[in-house]
Design a protein around this motif. Structure first.
Motif, PDB file in Angstrom:
ATOM      1  N   LYS A  20     -45.030  22.863  44.370  1.00 46.22           N
ATOM      2  CA  LYS A  20     -43.763  22.148  44.237  1.00 46.22           C
ATOM      3  C   LYS A  20     -42.640  23.159  44.120  1.00 46.22           C
ATOM      4  O   LYS A  20     -42.593  23.934  43.166  1.00 46.22           O
ATOM      5  N   ILE A  21     -41.772  23.186  45.092  1.00 44.23           N
ATOM      6  CA  ILE A  21     -40.605  24.058  45.065  1.00 44.23           C
ATOM      7  C   ILE A  21     -39.421  23.232  44.591  1.00 44.23           C
ATOM      8  O   ILE A  21     -39.076  22.213  45.195  1.00 44.23           O
ATOM      9  N   GLU A  22     -38.806  23.642  43.495  1.00 42.97           N
ATOM     10  CA  GLU A  22     -37.679  22.904  42.937  1.00 42.97           C
ATOM     11  C   GLU A  22     -36.359  23.506  43.394  1.00 42.97           C
ATOM     12  O   GLU A  22     -36.214  24.727  43.507  1.00 42.97           O
ATOM     13  N   VAL A  23     -35.390  22.645  43.636  1.00 41.89           N
ATOM     14  CA  VAL A  23     -34.016  23.058  43.919  1.00 41.89           C
ATOM     15  C   VAL A  23     -33.120  22.207  43.032  1.00 41.89           C
ATOM     16  O   VAL A  23     -32.780  21.071  43.373  1.00 41.89           O
ATOM     17  N   VAL A  24     -32.772  22.742  41.873  1.00 41.34           N
ATOM     18  CA  VAL A  24     -32.019  21.963  40.900  1.00 41.34           C
ATOM     19  C   VAL A  24     -30.543  21.926  41.278  1.00 41.34           C
ATOM     20  O   VAL A  24     -29.999  22.873  41.862  1.00 41.34           O
ATOM     21  N   GLU A  25     -29.913  20.815  40.948  1.00 40.45           N
ATOM     22  CA  GLU A  25     -28.474  20.699  41.137  1.00 40.45           C
ATOM     23  C   GLU A  25     -27.749  21.558  40.098  1.00 40.45           C
ATOM     24  O   GLU A  25     -28.297  21.843  39.027  1.00 40.45           O
ATOM     25  N   PRO A  26     -26.536  21.980  40.391  1.00 41.36           N
ATOM     26  CA  PRO A  26     -25.787  22.767  39.409  1.00 41.36           C
ATOM     27  C   PRO A  26     -25.613  21.999  38.105  1.00 41.36           C
ATOM     28  O   PRO A  26     -25.397  20.782  38.097  1.00 41.36           O
ATOM     29  N   GLY A  27     -25.716  22.721  36.999  1.00 36.26           N
ATOM     30  CA  GLY A  27     -25.487  22.131  35.695  1.00 36.26           C
ATOM     31  C   GLY A  27     -24.010  22.090  35.359  1.00 36.26           C
ATOM     32  O   GLY A  27     -23.150  22.337  36.222  1.00 36.26           O
ATOM     33  N   PRO A  28     -23.677  21.779  34.095  1.00 35.17           N
ATOM     34  CA  PRO A  28     -22.277  21.669  33.691  1.00 35.17           C
ATOM     35  C   PRO A  28     -21.475  22.926  34.023  1.00 35.17           C
ATOM     36  O   PRO A  28     -21.883  24.040  33.717  1.00 35.17           O
ATOM     37  N   GLY A  29     -20.344  22.698  34.662  1.00 37.11           N
ATOM     38  CA  GLY A  29     -19.456  23.803  35.010  1.00 37.11           C
ATOM     39  C   GLY A  29     -19.854  24.565  36.248  1.00 37.11           C
ATOM     40  O   GLY A  29     -19.183  25.543  36.610  1.00 37.11           O
ATOM     41  N   GLY A  30     -20.913  24.131  36.930  1.00 40.76           N
ATOM     42  CA  GLY A  30     -21.390  24.864  38.095  1.00 40.76           C
ATOM     43  C   GLY A  30     -21.049  24.176  39.401  1.00 40.76           C
ATOM     44  O   GLY A  30     -20.606  23.024  39.430  1.00 40.76           O
ATOM     45  N   GLU A  31     -21.273  24.879  40.499  1.00 36.07           N
ATOM     46  CA  GLU A  31     -21.033  24.344  41.833  1.00 36.07           C
ATOM     47  C   GLU A  31     -22.074  24.903  42.791  1.00 36.07           C
ATOM     48  O   GLU A  31     -22.549  26.020  42.630  1.00 36.07           O
ATOM     49  N   ARG A  32     -22.439  24.098  43.781  1.00 36.11           N
ATOM     50  CA  ARG A  32     -23.371  24.536  44.813  1.00 36.11           C
ATOM     51  C   ARG A  32     -22.637  25.392  45.828  1.00 36.11           C
ATOM     52  O   ARG A  32     -21.537  25.064  46.265  1.00 36.11           O
ATOM     53  N   VAL A  33     -23.272  26.483  46.226  1.00 35.71           N
ATOM     54  CA  VAL A  33     -22.710  27.389  47.230  1.00 35.71           C
ATOM     55  C   VAL A  33     -23.642  27.412  48.427  1.00 35.71           C
ATOM     56  O   VAL A  33     -24.845  27.687  48.293  1.00 35.71           O
ATOM     57  N   THR A  34     -23.095  27.131  49.605  1.00 37.52           N
ATOM     58  CA  THR A  34     -23.861  27.199  50.848  1.00 37.52           C
ATOM     59  C   THR A  34     -23.172  28.086  51.880  1.00 37.52           C
ATOM     60  O   THR A  34     -23.536  28.055  53.056  1.00 37.52           O
ATOM     61  N   ASP A  35     -22.205  28.866  51.456  1.00 39.48           N
ATOM     62  CA  ASP A  35     -21.492  29.759  52.372  1.00 39.48           C
ATOM     63  C   ASP A  35     -22.446  30.794  52.959  1.00 39.48           C
ATOM     64  O   ASP A  35     -23.378  31.272  52.299  1.00 39.48           O
ATOM     65  N   ASP A  36     -22.198  31.164  54.207  1.00 38.70           N
ATOM     66  CA  ASP A  36     -22.922  32.253  54.866  1.00 38.70           C
ATOM     67  C   ASP A  36     -24.434  32.062  54.836  1.00 38.70           C
ATOM     68  O   ASP A  36     -25.196  33.030  54.773  1.00 38.70           O
ATOM     69  N   GLY A  37     -24.865  30.794  54.869  1.00 35.19           N
ATOM     70  CA  GLY A  37     -26.288  30.511  54.880  1.00 35.19           C
ATOM     71  C   GLY A  37     -26.960  30.605  53.536  1.00 35.19           C
ATOM     72  O   GLY A  37     -28.189  30.464  53.446  1.00 35.19           O
ATOM     73  N   MET A  38     -26.207  30.818  52.469  1.00 32.56           N
ATOM     74  CA  MET A  38     -26.798  30.911  51.136  1.00 32.56           C
ATOM     75  C   MET A  38     -27.147  29.537  50.594  1.00 32.56           C
ATOM     76  O   MET A  38     -26.604  28.515  51.021  1.00 32.56           O
ATOM     77  N   LEU A  39     -28.026  29.515  49.614  1.00 30.02           N
ATOM     78  CA  LEU A  39     -28.279  28.347  48.782  1.00 30.02           C
ATOM     79  C   LEU A  39     -28.287  28.846  47.354  1.00 30.02           C
ATOM     80  O   LEU A  39     -29.208  29.569  46.941  1.00 30.02           O
ATOM     81  N   ALA A  40     -27.244  28.505  46.600  1.00 28.10           N
ATOM     82  CA  ALA A  40     -27.076  29.096  45.271  1.00 28.10           C
ATOM     83  C   ALA A  40     -26.290  28.149  44.383  1.00 28.10           C
ATOM     84  O   ALA A  40     -25.571  27.267  44.863  1.00 28.10           O
ATOM     85  N   ASN A  41     -26.434  28.351  43.093  1.00 28.04           N
ATOM     86  CA  ASN A  41     -25.597  27.693  42.099  1.00 28.04           C
ATOM     87  C   ASN A  41     -24.682  28.745  41.487  1.00 28.04           C
ATOM     88  O   ASN A  41     -25.152  29.808  41.045  1.00 28.04           O
ATOM     89  N   HIS A  42     -23.399  28.421  41.468  1.00 32.50           N
ATOM     90  CA  HIS A  42     -22.377  29.343  40.975  1.00 32.50           C
ATOM     91  C   HIS A  42     -21.805  28.813  39.672  1.00 32.50           C
ATOM     92  O   HIS A  42     -21.421  27.642  39.589  1.00 32.50           O
ATOM     93  N   TYR A  43     -21.746  29.690  38.660  1.00 30.69           N
ATOM     94  CA  TYR A  43     -21.180  29.330  37.363  1.00 30.69           C
ATOM     95  C   TYR A  43     -20.058  30.310  37.033  1.00 30.69           C
ATOM     96  O   TYR A  43     -20.310  31.442  36.584  1.00 30.69           O
ATOM     97  N   PRO A  44     -18.810  29.919  37.273  1.00 28.49           N
ATOM     98  CA  PRO A  44     -17.690  30.819  36.973  1.00 28.49           C
ATOM     99  C   PRO A  44     -17.468  30.944  35.476  1.00 28.49           C
ATOM    100  O   PRO A  44     -17.564  29.970  34.729  1.00 28.49           O
ATOM    101  N   ALA A  45     -17.180  32.157  35.044  1.00 26.20           N
ATOM    102  CA  ALA A  45     -16.853  32.377  33.634  1.00 26.20           C
ATOM    103  C   ALA A  45     -15.529  31.720  33.313  1.00 26.20           C
ATOM    104  O   ALA A  45     -14.662  31.559  34.173  1.00 26.20           O
TER     105      ALA A  45
END
Length: 314
Positions: A20-45
Protein backbone atom coordinates in the motif's frame (compact mmCIF):
# COMPACT_ATOMS: atom_id res chain seq x y z
CA UNK A 1 17.76 -18.71 0.55
CA UNK A 2 19.28 -15.38 -0.49
CA UNK A 3 16.20 -14.29 -2.39
CA UNK A 4 13.97 -15.16 0.56
CA UNK A 5 16.15 -13.13 2.94
CA UNK A 6 15.97 -10.01 0.77
CA UNK A 7 12.25 -10.44 0.07
CA UNK A 8 11.51 -10.77 3.77
CA UNK A 9 13.47 -7.62 4.52
CA UNK A 10 11.45 -5.42 2.19
CA UNK A 11 8.00 -6.59 3.22
CA UNK A 12 8.01 -4.75 6.53
CA UNK A 13 5.77 -1.94 5.22
CA UNK A 14 3.64 -4.06 2.93
CA UNK A 15 0.81 -6.51 2.75
CA UNK A 16 2.50 -9.42 0.94
CA UNK A 17 2.46 -8.95 -2.82
CA UNK A 18 0.17 -5.91 -2.58
CA UNK A 19 2.05 -3.02 -0.94
CA UNK A 20 0.00 0.00 0.00
CA UNK A 21 1.56 3.24 -1.15
CA UNK A 22 0.07 6.23 0.66
CA UNK A 23 -0.16 9.77 -0.70
CA UNK A 24 -1.50 11.93 2.10
CA UNK A 25 -3.14 15.28 1.49
CA UNK A 26 -1.40 18.34 2.93
CA UNK A 27 -2.10 18.95 6.59
CA UNK A 28 -2.94 22.28 8.25
CA UNK A 29 -1.11 25.16 6.65
CA UNK A 30 0.19 23.05 3.78
CA UNK A 31 -0.32 22.96 0.03
CA UNK A 32 0.16 20.36 -2.69
CA UNK A 33 2.95 21.08 -5.17
CA UNK A 34 2.93 19.54 -8.65
CA UNK A 35 5.24 22.01 -10.41
CA UNK A 36 7.90 20.61 -12.74
CA UNK A 37 6.53 17.09 -12.40
CA UNK A 38 6.94 17.02 -8.63
CA UNK A 39 4.53 15.52 -6.13
CA UNK A 40 5.10 17.15 -2.76
CA UNK A 41 3.51 18.79 0.24
CA UNK A 42 4.79 22.27 1.02
CA UNK A 43 4.60 23.82 4.49
CA UNK A 44 5.70 27.48 4.51
CA UNK A 45 7.12 28.82 7.75
CA UNK A 46 5.11 31.50 9.45
CA UNK A 47 6.12 35.14 9.45
CA UNK A 48 8.06 37.30 7.04
CA UNK A 49 10.75 35.57 5.06
CA UNK A 50 13.10 34.66 3.67
CA UNK A 51 13.20 31.49 5.73
CA UNK A 52 15.50 28.52 5.93
CA UNK A 53 14.07 25.41 4.27
CA UNK A 54 14.32 21.64 4.57
CA UNK A 55 13.63 19.01 1.89
CA UNK A 56 12.34 15.74 3.41
CA UNK A 57 12.30 12.33 1.74
CA UNK A 58 11.24 8.90 2.92
CA UNK A 59 12.54 5.50 1.86
CA UNK A 60 11.24 2.20 0.60
CA UNK A 61 7.67 2.87 1.72
CA UNK A 62 7.25 5.21 -1.28
CA UNK A 63 4.68 7.91 -1.87
CA UNK A 64 3.88 10.62 0.66
CA UNK A 65 3.33 8.78 3.89
CA UNK A 66 1.88 10.18 7.12
CA UNK A 67 5.00 9.95 9.27
CA UNK A 68 7.15 11.95 6.82
CA UNK A 69 4.36 14.50 6.49
CA UNK A 70 4.19 14.74 10.28
CA UNK A 71 7.93 15.41 10.46
CA UNK A 72 7.59 18.10 7.81
CA UNK A 73 4.91 19.87 9.85
CA UNK A 74 6.94 19.59 13.06
CA UNK A 75 10.00 21.09 11.37
CA UNK A 76 7.80 23.83 9.88
CA UNK A 77 6.52 24.60 13.37
CA UNK A 78 10.16 24.94 14.49
CA UNK A 79 10.60 27.78 11.97
CA UNK A 80 11.78 26.18 8.73
CA UNK A 81 9.83 26.04 5.48
CA UNK A 82 9.54 22.37 4.50
CA UNK A 83 8.89 20.37 1.35
CA UNK A 84 8.18 16.64 1.70
CA UNK A 85 8.63 14.88 -1.63
CA UNK A 86 7.30 11.72 -3.23
CA UNK A 87 9.90 10.41 -5.66
CA UNK A 88 8.65 6.90 -6.37
CA UNK A 89 5.58 4.70 -5.88
CA UNK A 90 2.80 7.24 -6.44
CA UNK A 91 0.67 7.45 -9.58
CA UNK A 92 2.75 8.11 -12.69
CA UNK A 93 5.95 7.54 -10.73
CA UNK A 94 8.34 4.55 -10.95
CA UNK A 95 6.89 1.38 -9.46
CA UNK A 96 10.16 0.19 -8.00
CA UNK A 97 13.34 1.67 -6.59
CA UNK A 98 15.74 1.11 -9.46
CA UNK A 99 17.78 3.79 -11.21
CA UNK A 100 15.66 6.52 -9.68
CA UNK A 101 17.02 9.84 -10.97
CA UNK A 102 18.80 12.01 -8.45
CA UNK A 103 17.52 14.85 -10.61
CA UNK A 104 14.16 14.44 -8.83
CA UNK A 105 15.81 15.85 -5.70
CA UNK A 106 17.62 18.52 -7.71
CA UNK A 107 14.25 19.69 -9.06
CA UNK A 108 12.89 19.94 -5.51
CA UNK A 109 15.96 21.88 -4.38
CA UNK A 110 15.58 24.15 -7.41
CA UNK A 111 11.97 24.80 -6.44
CA UNK A 112 12.91 25.68 -2.87
CA UNK A 113 15.85 27.84 -3.96
CA UNK A 114 13.61 29.84 -6.29
CA UNK A 115 10.78 30.32 -3.80
CA UNK A 116 10.52 33.98 -2.81
CA UNK A 117 10.08 33.15 0.88
CA UNK A 118 13.16 30.86 1.05
CA UNK A 119 16.77 31.89 1.58
CA UNK A 120 18.68 29.77 -0.98
CA UNK A 121 21.78 29.91 1.22
CA UNK A 122 19.98 28.12 4.08
CA UNK A 123 18.63 24.84 2.72
CA UNK A 124 18.86 21.44 4.41
CA UNK A 125 17.79 17.91 3.60
CA UNK A 126 16.46 15.11 5.81
CA UNK A 127 16.05 11.51 4.68
CA UNK A 128 15.04 8.24 6.32
CA UNK A 129 16.59 4.84 5.53
CA UNK A 130 16.92 4.69 1.72
CA UNK A 131 16.08 8.38 1.86
CA UNK A 132 19.05 8.76 4.19
CA UNK A 133 21.21 7.07 1.57
CA UNK A 134 19.93 9.57 -1.00
CA UNK A 135 20.49 12.48 1.39
CA UNK A 136 24.16 11.61 1.81
CA UNK A 137 24.48 11.21 -1.96
CA UNK A 138 22.86 14.58 -2.66
CA UNK A 139 24.83 16.37 0.05
CA UNK A 140 28.03 15.10 -1.56
CA UNK A 141 26.91 16.48 -4.94
CA UNK A 142 24.88 19.65 -4.37
CA UNK A 143 26.59 22.49 -2.45
CA UNK A 144 23.24 24.17 -1.82
CA UNK A 145 22.58 21.61 0.93
CA UNK A 146 23.98 23.21 4.08
CA UNK A 147 22.65 20.70 6.62
CA UNK A 148 21.98 16.98 6.16
CA UNK A 149 20.09 14.73 8.55
CA UNK A 150 20.07 10.99 7.95
CA UNK A 151 17.94 8.66 10.02
CA UNK A 152 19.32 5.09 9.80
CA UNK A 153 21.20 5.99 6.59
CA UNK A 154 23.64 4.08 4.42
CA UNK A 155 27.14 5.25 3.52
CA UNK A 156 27.10 3.16 0.33
CA UNK A 157 24.77 2.90 -2.65
CA UNK A 158 22.83 -0.37 -2.68
CA UNK A 159 20.93 -2.25 -5.39
CA UNK A 160 17.33 -1.31 -5.99
CA UNK A 161 14.17 -2.57 -4.29
CA UNK A 162 10.94 -3.75 -5.89
CA UNK A 163 8.18 -3.51 -3.30
CA UNK A 164 5.40 -4.68 -5.61
CA UNK A 165 7.31 -7.68 -6.97
CA UNK A 166 9.94 -8.47 -4.34
CA UNK A 167 10.60 -11.92 -5.81
CA UNK A 168 12.10 -10.11 -8.83
CA UNK A 169 14.65 -8.20 -6.76
CA UNK A 170 17.69 -10.37 -7.27
CA UNK A 171 19.83 -8.97 -10.04
CA UNK A 172 18.42 -5.46 -9.87
CA UNK A 173 20.73 -2.58 -10.72
CA UNK A 174 21.56 0.53 -8.73
CA UNK A 175 18.86 2.28 -6.73
CA UNK A 176 19.89 5.63 -8.20
CA UNK A 177 20.85 7.18 -11.52
CA UNK A 178 22.43 10.47 -12.49
CA UNK A 179 22.51 11.90 -15.99
CA UNK A 180 20.76 8.78 -17.22
CA UNK A 181 23.54 6.52 -15.91
CA UNK A 182 23.35 4.21 -12.87
CA UNK A 183 25.21 5.37 -9.80
CA UNK A 184 27.86 2.75 -8.86
CA UNK A 185 26.55 0.39 -6.18
CA UNK A 186 27.59 -2.40 -3.85
CA UNK A 187 26.17 -5.76 -5.00
CA UNK A 188 24.54 -8.12 -2.55
CA UNK A 189 26.68 -11.01 -1.43
CA UNK A 190 25.84 -14.46 -2.74
CA UNK A 191 27.52 -16.16 0.24
CA UNK A 192 24.77 -15.56 2.81
CA UNK A 193 23.06 -18.65 4.19
CA UNK A 194 20.71 -17.36 6.91
CA UNK A 195 20.14 -14.76 9.64
CA UNK A 196 18.67 -11.27 9.81
CA UNK A 197 18.68 -8.89 6.90
CA UNK A 198 21.08 -6.71 8.91
CA UNK A 199 23.53 -9.61 8.95
CA UNK A 200 22.99 -10.06 5.23
CA UNK A 201 23.75 -6.41 4.57
CA UNK A 202 26.79 -6.54 6.85
CA UNK A 203 28.15 -9.54 4.98
CA UNK A 204 27.66 -7.61 1.74
CA UNK A 205 29.50 -4.64 3.28
CA UNK A 206 32.46 -6.91 3.91
CA UNK A 207 32.99 -6.94 0.12
CA UNK A 208 33.22 -3.13 -0.09
CA UNK A 209 37.02 -3.20 -0.66
CA UNK A 210 36.25 -4.86 -4.01
CA UNK A 211 33.72 -2.11 -4.87
CA UNK A 212 35.13 1.16 -3.47
CA UNK A 213 33.22 3.20 -6.06
CA UNK A 214 29.98 2.32 -4.20
CA UNK A 215 30.95 4.35 -1.13
CA UNK A 216 29.41 7.81 -0.94
CA UNK A 217 32.10 10.56 -0.93
CA UNK A 218 30.70 12.43 2.06
CA UNK A 219 33.92 14.41 2.36
CA UNK A 220 32.85 16.36 -0.73
CA UNK A 221 29.80 17.75 1.04
CA UNK A 222 29.44 21.37 2.08
CA UNK A 223 26.90 20.33 4.73
CA UNK A 224 27.31 19.48 8.34
CA UNK A 225 25.68 16.11 9.00
CA UNK A 226 23.72 14.53 11.82
CA UNK A 227 23.11 10.79 11.55
CA UNK A 228 20.70 8.96 13.86
CA UNK A 229 20.65 5.18 14.27
CA UNK A 230 19.59 2.28 16.48
CA UNK A 231 22.18 -0.27 17.58
CA UNK A 232 19.54 -3.04 17.47
CA UNK A 233 18.51 -2.36 13.85
CA UNK A 234 17.62 -5.75 12.36
CA UNK A 235 16.89 -4.42 8.86
CA UNK A 236 20.37 -3.16 8.05
CA UNK A 237 23.46 -2.08 10.03
CA UNK A 238 22.51 1.56 10.35
CA UNK A 239 24.95 2.43 13.13
CA UNK A 240 28.02 0.79 11.53
CA UNK A 241 27.18 2.54 8.27
CA UNK A 242 26.69 5.90 10.01
CA UNK A 243 30.03 5.52 11.78
CA UNK A 244 31.68 4.56 8.49
CA UNK A 245 30.46 7.82 6.95
CA UNK A 246 31.76 9.70 9.98
CA UNK A 247 35.15 7.99 9.78
CA UNK A 248 35.48 8.64 6.05
CA UNK A 249 34.73 12.32 6.48
CA UNK A 250 37.27 12.62 9.29
CA UNK A 251 39.92 10.77 7.27
CA UNK A 252 39.44 12.98 4.21
CA UNK A 253 39.03 16.31 6.06
CA UNK A 254 35.35 16.53 5.20
CA UNK A 255 32.51 18.14 7.16
CA UNK A 256 31.80 17.33 10.77
CA UNK A 257 29.47 14.34 11.04
CA UNK A 258 27.80 13.68 14.38
CA UNK A 259 26.31 10.24 15.06
CA UNK A 260 23.54 9.67 17.59
CA UNK A 261 23.40 5.94 18.36
CA UNK A 262 20.84 4.36 20.68
CA UNK A 263 21.45 0.90 22.15
CA UNK A 264 17.87 -0.38 22.55
CA UNK A 265 16.44 1.10 19.35
CA UNK A 266 15.96 -0.44 15.93
CA UNK A 267 15.26 0.84 12.43
CA UNK A 268 11.98 2.67 13.09
CA UNK A 269 13.19 5.53 15.26
CA UNK A 270 12.63 8.61 13.10
CA UNK A 271 10.33 11.41 14.10
CA UNK A 272 9.01 13.33 17.09
CA UNK A 273 8.81 11.85 20.60
CA UNK A 274 6.32 9.08 21.34
CA UNK A 275 5.59 6.95 24.38
CA UNK A 276 6.65 3.33 24.77
CA UNK A 277 3.00 2.33 24.50
CA UNK A 278 2.67 4.17 21.20
CA UNK A 279 5.80 2.44 19.93
CA UNK A 280 4.31 -0.92 20.87
CA UNK A 281 0.89 -0.12 19.40
CA UNK A 282 2.45 1.00 16.11
CA UNK A 283 4.62 -2.13 15.99
CA UNK A 284 7.80 -0.11 15.70
CA UNK A 285 9.81 -2.97 17.21
CA UNK A 286 9.33 -5.17 14.14
CA UNK A 287 12.77 -4.13 12.93
CA UNK A 288 14.60 -4.14 16.23
CA UNK A 289 14.64 -2.41 19.58
CA UNK A 290 12.25 -2.35 22.51
CA UNK A 291 9.26 -0.02 22.95
CA UNK A 292 11.09 1.71 25.77
CA UNK A 293 14.30 2.00 23.75
CA UNK A 294 12.55 3.39 20.69
CA UNK A 295 10.60 5.90 22.78
CA UNK A 296 13.78 6.99 24.56
CA UNK A 297 15.66 7.35 21.27
CA UNK A 298 12.97 9.48 19.67
CA UNK A 299 12.60 11.62 22.80
CA UNK A 300 16.33 12.28 22.89
CA UNK A 301 17.05 12.60 19.18
CA UNK A 302 14.24 14.82 17.94
CA UNK A 303 15.16 18.02 19.84
CA UNK A 304 18.77 17.43 18.81
CA UNK A 305 17.68 17.23 15.17
CA UNK A 306 15.81 20.53 15.52
CA UNK A 307 18.76 22.15 17.32
CA UNK A 308 21.08 20.92 14.58
CA UNK A 309 18.92 22.44 11.84
CA UNK A 310 18.70 25.70 13.75
CA UNK A 311 22.48 25.83 14.22
CA UNK A 312 23.36 24.91 10.63
CA UNK A 313 20.65 26.89 8.86
CA UNK A 314 20.39 29.87 11.19
Amino acid sequence: MLALVVVGGVLYVTTPWAPKIEVVEPGPGGERVTDDGMLANHYPAEGAGPHSAVLLIGGSEGGLNPFMDEMAREIRDAGHTTLVLSYWGAEDQPERMEELPLESFTTALDWLSAHPEVDPERIGMLGVSKGGEATLLMASRDPRIRAAVGYVPSHVVWPGIDMRHPWKMMGMGSTWSEGGQPVPFLPYTDEFRGGTTAEFYQMSLDTLPQHPEAEIPVEESEAGMLLVCGEDDTLWPGCPMARAAQERSETHDGPVIEVLAYPDAGHLISGPPITAQEAEDRKLTQMGGTPQGIAAARTDAWPKVLDFLDAELG
